[in-house]
Design a protein around this motif. Structure first.
Motif, PDB file in Angstrom:
ATOM      1  N   GLU A 169       0.822  -1.199   0.000  1.00  0.00           N
ATOM      2  CA  GLU A 169       0.000   0.000   0.000  1.00  0.00           C
ATOM      3  C   GLU A 169       0.862   1.258   0.000  1.00  0.00           C
ATOM      4  O   GLU A 169       0.375   2.349  -0.275  1.00  0.00           O
ATOM      5  N   ALA A 170       2.136   1.143   0.357  1.00  0.00           N
ATOM      6  CA  ALA A 170       3.029   2.296   0.447  1.00  0.00           C
ATOM      7  C   ALA A 170       3.785   2.537  -0.852  1.00  0.00           C
ATOM      8  O   ALA A 170       4.819   3.188  -0.856  1.00  0.00           O
ATOM      9  N   ILE A 171       3.286   2.002  -1.955  1.00  0.00           N
ATOM     10  CA  ILE A 171       3.922   2.192  -3.257  1.00  0.00           C
ATOM     11  C   ILE A 171       3.291   3.400  -3.934  1.00  0.00           C
ATOM     12  O   ILE A 171       2.072   3.490  -4.044  1.00  0.00           O
ATOM     13  N   TRP A 172       4.123   4.325  -4.377  1.00  0.00           N
ATOM     14  CA  TRP A 172       3.625   5.563  -4.955  1.00  0.00           C
ATOM     15  C   TRP A 172       4.438   5.940  -6.185  1.00  0.00           C
ATOM     16  O   TRP A 172       5.503   5.391  -6.452  1.00  0.00           O
ATOM     17  N   SER A 233      -1.213   6.823  -3.700  1.00  0.00           N
ATOM     18  CA  SER A 233      -0.499   5.566  -3.869  1.00  0.00           C
ATOM     19  C   SER A 233      -0.802   4.974  -5.243  1.00  0.00           C
ATOM     20  O   SER A 233      -1.412   5.616  -6.103  1.00  0.00           O
ATOM     21  N   PHE A 234      -0.397   3.727  -5.437  1.00  0.00           N
ATOM     22  CA  PHE A 234      -0.639   3.061  -6.716  1.00  0.00           C
ATOM     23  C   PHE A 234      -2.125   2.937  -7.016  1.00  0.00           C
ATOM     24  O   PHE A 234      -2.518   2.809  -8.174  1.00  0.00           O
ATOM     25  N   SER A 497      -3.106  -5.532 -11.161  1.00  0.00           N
ATOM     26  CA  SER A 497      -3.317  -4.657 -12.314  1.00  0.00           C
ATOM     27  C   SER A 497      -2.918  -3.219 -11.990  1.00  0.00           C
ATOM     28  O   SER A 497      -2.263  -2.536 -12.795  1.00  0.00           O
ATOM     29  N   LEU A 498      -3.300  -2.740 -10.811  1.00  0.00           N
ATOM     30  CA  LEU A 498      -2.972  -1.378 -10.423  1.00  0.00           C
ATOM     31  C   LEU A 498      -1.479  -1.198 -10.222  1.00  0.00           C
ATOM     32  O   LEU A 498      -0.910  -0.163 -10.585  1.00  0.00           O
ATOM     33  N   LEU A 499      -0.827  -2.201  -9.656  1.00  0.00           N
ATOM     34  CA  LEU A 499       0.623  -2.117  -9.476  1.00  0.00           C
ATOM     35  C   LEU A 499       1.339  -2.068 -10.826  1.00  0.00           C
ATOM     36  O   LEU A 499       2.315  -1.330 -11.005  1.00  0.00           O
ATOM     37  N   ALA A 500       0.836  -2.842 -11.768  1.00  0.00           N
ATOM     38  CA  ALA A 500       1.434  -2.831 -13.106  1.00  0.00           C
ATOM     39  C   ALA A 500       1.267  -1.464 -13.766  1.00  0.00           C
ATOM     40  O   ALA A 500       2.204  -0.939 -14.383  1.00  0.00           O
ATOM     41  N   LEU A 501       0.082  -0.881 -13.641  1.00  0.00           N
ATOM     42  CA  LEU A 501      -0.148   0.442 -14.229  1.00  0.00           C
ATOM     43  C   LEU A 501       0.705   1.501 -13.536  1.00  0.00           C
ATOM     44  O   LEU A 501       1.203   2.427 -14.186  1.00  0.00           O
ATOM     45  N   ASN A 502       0.884   1.364 -12.234  1.00  0.00           N
ATOM     46  CA  ASN A 502       1.721   2.317 -11.514  1.00  0.00           C
ATOM     47  C   ASN A 502       3.164   2.258 -12.017  1.00  0.00           C
ATOM     48  O   ASN A 502       3.808   3.293 -12.230  1.00  0.00           O
ATOM     49  N   ARG A 503       3.676   1.027 -12.230  1.00  0.00           N
ATOM     50  CA  ARG A 503       5.026   0.877 -12.779  1.00  0.00           C
ATOM     51  C   ARG A 503       5.115   1.464 -14.184  1.00  0.00           C
ATOM     52  O   ARG A 503       6.106   2.111 -14.543  1.00  0.00           O
ATOM     53  N   VAL A 528       3.978   2.203 -24.331  1.00  0.00           N
ATOM     54  CA  VAL A 528       4.538   1.258 -23.368  1.00  0.00           C
ATOM     55  C   VAL A 528       3.453   0.266 -22.981  1.00  0.00           C
ATOM     56  O   VAL A 528       2.307   0.661 -22.705  1.00  0.00           O
ATOM     57  N   CYS A 529       3.781  -1.008 -22.954  1.00  0.00           N
ATOM     58  CA  CYS A 529       2.848  -2.052 -22.531  1.00  0.00           C
ATOM     59  C   CYS A 529       3.509  -2.921 -21.464  1.00  0.00           C
ATOM     60  O   CYS A 529       4.692  -3.259 -21.590  1.00  0.00           O
ATOM     61  N   ILE A 530       2.765  -3.263 -20.442  1.00  0.00           N
ATOM     62  CA  ILE A 530       3.267  -4.114 -19.369  1.00  0.00           C
ATOM     63  C   ILE A 530       2.265  -5.234 -19.113  1.00  0.00           C
ATOM     64  O   ILE A 530       1.052  -4.981 -19.023  1.00  0.00           O
TER      65      ILE A 530
END
Length: 581
Positions: A169-172, A233-234, A497-503, A528-530
């Motif tokens: 949750e602390a990923i931004w 956050s993400f 999915s949200l973490l991937a979009l954040n990256r 860019v695609c992930i």
């Protein structure tokens, strides 16, 4: 004192990529920063500068290793977040170091720790200018903390330090945190003028601190979840701060809105005026500059729209404890306070009793706007008594005209109208404003009713901009406009999915930053695609200053499938802007 400089032999290649890493086995001091290289300096000179800086810096701090860089205390302060504002032109002589501190959160940290944090920030700013005299330092990544920099005004810096955590949750996104700093400063200037102007009015700095502290504390309340600060956050990666969300209207409704704007302007007679019209929390019309539109739109969504007025009483009443006056009196030095919760829950309102030199308005305070019987919104934030309806008219500072304006807000059902008139144009002050309001009601009431009715009929509700099968964010950087999937739909996305979009957005931010440095004034097209762990696709397409971010959780077959889905979305909803053809 021993220290190690790992990776020095690789300095040349790293610097050419605008990246530099310093490590020390003694402290939390493994840095990553991104800045523009001054190509006139050879790699050997840069390496020598780096070695000299690190040696001197570690020597200076060797006598106080427990508080090196102020980082040892961050883990116990405000859930791992520190925010400071300081002026590089102040406190340059021994014994005057405290003068440079204009704001520090949390304020209960010892001044020695505050000075240590600001001293580190000042040193890093100075050091990175060796590589990039023109482009300021933006971020320093330490092993356990991220340092986000923003030069709000010449030599006035805002720095946010956030603790890294193993909790996902602390990923931004760093750019999202920097946008928070930009928003704080922009809103502050809109109400109080520039920080430098306040310092020039009162060189001691007390006036500036008296305005900054309650303003930022009121701003941070919006990030409170219970008693914990929740920074972007993400989970907020399908949102774009510092942009406006527009309402799409048909031709007939647009004509009605344009007619209303002309009536508003004519109601002011020969007085110059500007207007902003919102339906729900969406912008319908503006005659302001882009910068002023963003700031006033943000304030309206936070405190003035029907949703803000209704949710304020329900969602924020529990935050008010102790003295909730709209004004605070603050001395020239901020005292230490109790816990972080005390700073938010009211004790700080009373703790700044000081010498009563400063009378400070708090425009971001909650539950301070009300709808009057005539439809105009009223508040006692700027002075007066709500009970007797004898209140002082709010004022804001416009970036476009560089003058202070009266703010008059009128609300009918879901329609909010904001009218801005220069203070210099109304000789009788609040009495003249009252006359203007009466003229507005007489001339525009029927048209306001008709516009609200027309917009309501065409309104599709909170899911009006939902596109089945897609979770998206559209950003028009040329006009500072964004549109996104409804928040209720975004919450259906999985964490993966949200973490991937954040990256993905971090990658795009880095590419945009490099392109800005390498080719100033030129937009870079980018795709860019992930592929996420759950086989969802996160896609970004950038072209001509416009950006499209998308998550496709059902596109679990091939990249070609995902690309085709993006093409269909672009052709149907974006006039083919993001199509590859």
């Amino acid at each position: 004192m021993s220290h190690s400089l790992e990776g020095m032999s690789r300095a040349s290649s790293l610097i050419l990529n605008h990246q530099l890493t310093i490590t020390s086995s003694t402290y939390d001091s493994k840095f990553f920063f991104q800045t523009k290289l001054n190509s006139s300096r050879s790699p050997s000179l840069v390496t020598e500068d780096l070695r000299s800086f690190v040696s001197k810096f570690y020597t200076v701090h060797s006598t106080n290793s427990a508080s090196f860089m102020g980082l040892s205390s961050i883990g116990t302060a405000s859930d791992g977040m520190q925010l400071c504002i300081f002026d590089l032109r102040r406190g340059q002589h021994e014994g005057q170091e405290l003068d440079k501190i204009l704001y520090f959160f949390p304020a209960d940290l010892p001044f020695s720790t505050q000075l240590s944090v600001i001293g580190l920030s000042e040193g890093l700013i100075t050091f990175t200018r060796i590589f990039s005299p023109e482009a300021a330092c933006e971020v320093i990544e330490a092993e356990r903390h991220s340092h986000v920099f923003y030069e709000a005004e010449p030599d006035i810096w805002m720095v946010m330090i956030v603790e890294k955590s193993k909790e996902s949750e602390a990923i931004w996104r760093i750019d999202a945190l920097r946008e928070v700093l930009k928003e704080i400063h922009s809103l502050f200037v809109m109400f109080h003028g520039s920080i430098r102007a306040l310092l020039e009015r009162e060189p001691g700095g007390g006036l500036t601190r008296a305005h900054l502290y309650p303003f930022i504390m009121d701003y941070l309340r919006d990030f409170l979840i219970g008693k914990k600060l929740q920074l972007p956050s993400f989970r907020d990666c399908l949102m774009e701060r510092r942009s406006v969300q527009m309402l799409t209207v048909g031709r007939e409704a647009a004509i009605e809105v344009q007619t209303l704007v002309r009536i508003l302007e004519s109601s002011a007679g020969n007085l110059p005026c500007f207007s902003l019209i919102l339906f729900q929390d969406l912008l319908v019309s503006t005659t302001l500059s882009p910068e002023d539109t963003i700031n006033l739109f943000k304030y309206a969504v936070l405190r003035l729209t029907p949703l803000a007025l209704s949710s304020g009483a329900k969602s924020w009443s529990y935050l008010r404890r102790g003295n909730s006056s709209s004004h605070v009196s603050i001395g020239s030095t901020l005292p230490s306070t109790g816990s972080v919760s005390e700073q938010f829950y009211g004790s700080h309102d009373a703790s700044h009793a000081g010498d009563n030199r400063y009378h400070v308005t708090r425009p971001l305070q909650h539950d301070k706007w009300f709808k009057g019987k005539d439809g105009f919104l009223i508040t006692d934030i700027w002075g007066g008594d709500i009970g007797s309806l004898n209140v002082t008219t709010p004022t804001v500072w416009l970036h476009q005209t560089e003058e202070r304006m009266y703010l008059c807000a009128y609300q009918y059902k879901s329609l909010t109208i904001i009218l801005l008139i220069p203070l210099s144009s109304i000789l009788n002050g609040d009495q003249g404003v009252s006359i203007l309001k009466q003229q507005l009601l007489e001339n525009a009431s029927l048209k306001i009713l008709k516009v609200e009715e027309k917009l309501s009929k065409g309104w599709g509700g909170e899911n009006a901009y939902h596109v089945s099968g897609y979770r998206y964010l559209l950003v028009d950087g040329n006009r500072d406009i964004s549109r996104a999937s409804p928040p209720t739909k975004v919450t259906t996305l999985s964490k993966e999915s949200l973490l991937a979009l954040n990256r993905l957005r971090e990658e795009v931010d880095a590419e945009k930053s490099r392109a800005k440095w390498d080719n100033p004034g030129r937009e870079k097209d980018l795709e860019v695609c992930i592929r996420a762990k759950n086989n969802a696709w996160a896609v970004a397409r950038i072209t001509g200053g416009k950006e499209l971010y998308m998550v496709l959780e059902k596109a679990n077959e091939t990249l070609l499938y995902a690309s085709d889905a993006v093409e269909k979305f672009s052709n149907r909803y974006c006039s083919g802007t993001f199509s590859l053809d």
